[in-house]
Design a protein around this motif. Structure first.
Motif, PDB file in Angstrom:
ATOM      1  N   TYR A  57      -2.409  -6.267  -4.412  1.00  6.92           N
ATOM      2  CA  TYR A  57      -2.526  -7.457  -3.461  1.00  6.92           C
ATOM      3  C   TYR A  57      -2.663  -8.689  -4.272  1.00  6.92           C
ATOM      4  O   TYR A  57      -3.246  -9.123  -5.745  1.00  6.92           O
ATOM      5  CB  TYR A  57      -3.884  -7.243  -2.882  1.00  6.92           C
ATOM      6  CG  TYR A  57      -3.971  -8.095  -1.576  1.00  6.92           C
ATOM      7  CD1 TYR A  57      -3.475  -8.093  -0.356  1.00  6.92           C
ATOM      8  CD2 TYR A  57      -4.842  -9.578  -1.839  1.00  6.92           C
ATOM      9  CE1 TYR A  57      -3.577  -8.792   0.495  1.00  6.92           C
ATOM     10  CE2 TYR A  57      -4.915 -10.362  -0.837  1.00  6.92           C
ATOM     11  CZ  TYR A  57      -4.415 -10.156   0.283  1.00  6.92           C
ATOM     12  OH  TYR A  57      -4.470 -11.037   1.561  1.00  6.92           O
ATOM     13  N   THR A  69      -3.084   0.584  -4.091  1.00  7.62           N
ATOM     14  CA  THR A  69      -2.870  -0.923  -3.377  1.00  7.62           C
ATOM     15  C   THR A  69      -2.470  -1.848  -4.535  1.00  7.62           C
ATOM     16  O   THR A  69      -3.037  -1.729  -5.512  1.00  7.62           O
ATOM     17  CB  THR A  69      -3.903  -1.388  -2.361  1.00  7.62           C
ATOM     18  OG1 THR A  69      -4.243  -0.430  -1.435  1.00  7.62           O
ATOM     19  CG2 THR A  69      -3.581  -2.696  -1.859  1.00  7.62           C
ATOM     20  N   LYS A  97      -4.313   6.517   2.723  1.00  3.27           N
ATOM     21  CA  LYS A  97      -3.944   5.294   1.418  1.00  3.27           C
ATOM     22  C   LYS A  97      -4.284   5.808  -0.029  1.00  3.27           C
ATOM     23  O   LYS A  97      -5.295   6.391   0.001  1.00  3.27           O
ATOM     24  CB  LYS A  97      -4.948   3.970   1.971  1.00  3.27           C
ATOM     25  CG  LYS A  97      -4.447   2.993   0.961  1.00  3.27           C
ATOM     26  CD  LYS A  97      -5.503   1.817   1.161  1.00  3.27           C
ATOM     27  CE  LYS A  97      -5.150   1.185   2.748  1.00  3.27           C
ATOM     28  NZ  LYS A  97      -6.018  -0.017   2.969  1.00  3.27           N
ATOM     29  N   GLN A 101       0.907  -1.219  -0.003  1.00  2.00           N
ATOM     30  CA  GLN A 101       0.005   0.068  -0.044  1.00  2.00           C
ATOM     31  C   GLN A 101       0.969   1.276  -0.092  1.00  2.00           C
ATOM     32  O   GLN A 101       1.972   1.221   0.495  1.00  2.00           O
ATOM     33  CB  GLN A 101      -0.895  -0.095   1.471  1.00  2.00           C
ATOM     34  CG  GLN A 101      -1.778  -1.221   1.207  1.00  2.00           C
ATOM     35  CD  GLN A 101      -2.631  -1.446   2.824  1.00  2.00           C
ATOM     36  OE1 GLN A 101      -2.119  -0.787   3.666  1.00  2.00           O
ATOM     37  NE2 GLN A 101      -3.729  -1.913   2.713  1.00  2.00           N
TER      38      GLN A 101
END
Length: 221
Positions: free
Chosen positions: A191, A189, A186, A179
């Motif tokens: 993942y 991101t 934030k 992140q």
């Protein structure tokens, strides 16, 4: 008597001469008087022609003067417009020079900023129970010293637009998350979900408009 007759003849000859002189004078006077009316009439016509010519010339001169006056008026307007345009260009030139000097000054004040770093080719980072700021082990480039290798935080030295790119590699049997934060908020991101037994790489990037001293960091969950 003979004397008396001679005297009479002499008197008659004298009278005859005088009579001829008077006739000649009368003749020339008649000619002079008869010629005067014609002479005055010709002079009047000449004077009238000259006067008409002068009037015509004066009219032509007046027309030319009016045309020249109108032309000069138009030229004055054009000259004024050109002077206004020239002044506008001079003002723009002064403004442009000022902006160039300002950019030169900013260039001196704005350092070149770039950094590249990694966690290394061996070992794992995480997992963690909470997001932590990643501190890179290897710093390859830190032009401008905007990245702090002790805290893992990038601080913008000047206001500007900055581009950040980050990648992560993991064995797909385990999940991975990366992140990027701006001032603790934030932004983007990447993942990878667990699945399989191969190695996978994830990459993301973002362009941020930063004010001076605003911070950017990368975290792992």
């Amino acid at each position: 008597s003979a004397i008396s007759l001679q005297s009479q003849n002499t008197l008659l000859r004298e009278l005859h001469k005088r009579s001829r002189r008077m006739n000649i004078v009368a003749f020339y006077l008649v000619l002079l008087l008869s010629g005067l009316p014609g002479s005055w009439s010709g002079q009047d016509r000449a004077d009238s022609a000259v006067k008409n010519q002068e009037q015509s010339c004066q009219q032509d001169v007046n027309v030319v003067l009016r045309e020249m006056t109108a032309s000069m008026a138009e030229q004055r307007v054009e000259l004024k417009n050109m002077q206004t345009q020239l002044q506008t260009l001079q003002d723009q030139l002064i403004t442009t020079k000022s902006q160039v000097e300002e950019l030169k000054q900013h260039k001196k004040e704005w350092p070149n900023v770039a950094f590249a770093a990694s966690l290394g080719v061996h070992g794992n980072t995480g997992p963690f129970n909470t997001d932590i700021t990643v501190i890179y082990r290897n710093v390859f480039t830190n032009t401008g010293n905007a990245y702090n290798p002790k805290t893992g935080i990038f601080s913008a030295p000047v206001r500007g637009v900055y581009y950040f790119s980050f990648s992560g590699c993991n064995q797909s049997s385990k999940p991975m998350g990366l992140q990027l934060y701006k001032n603790g908020v934030k932004q983007v991101t990447v993942y990878n979900h667990a699945g399989g037994s191969t190695y996978e790489t994830s990459t993301n990037g973002v362009t941020l408009d930063l004010e001076r001293k605003e911070r950017v960091s990368r975290s792992c969950p």
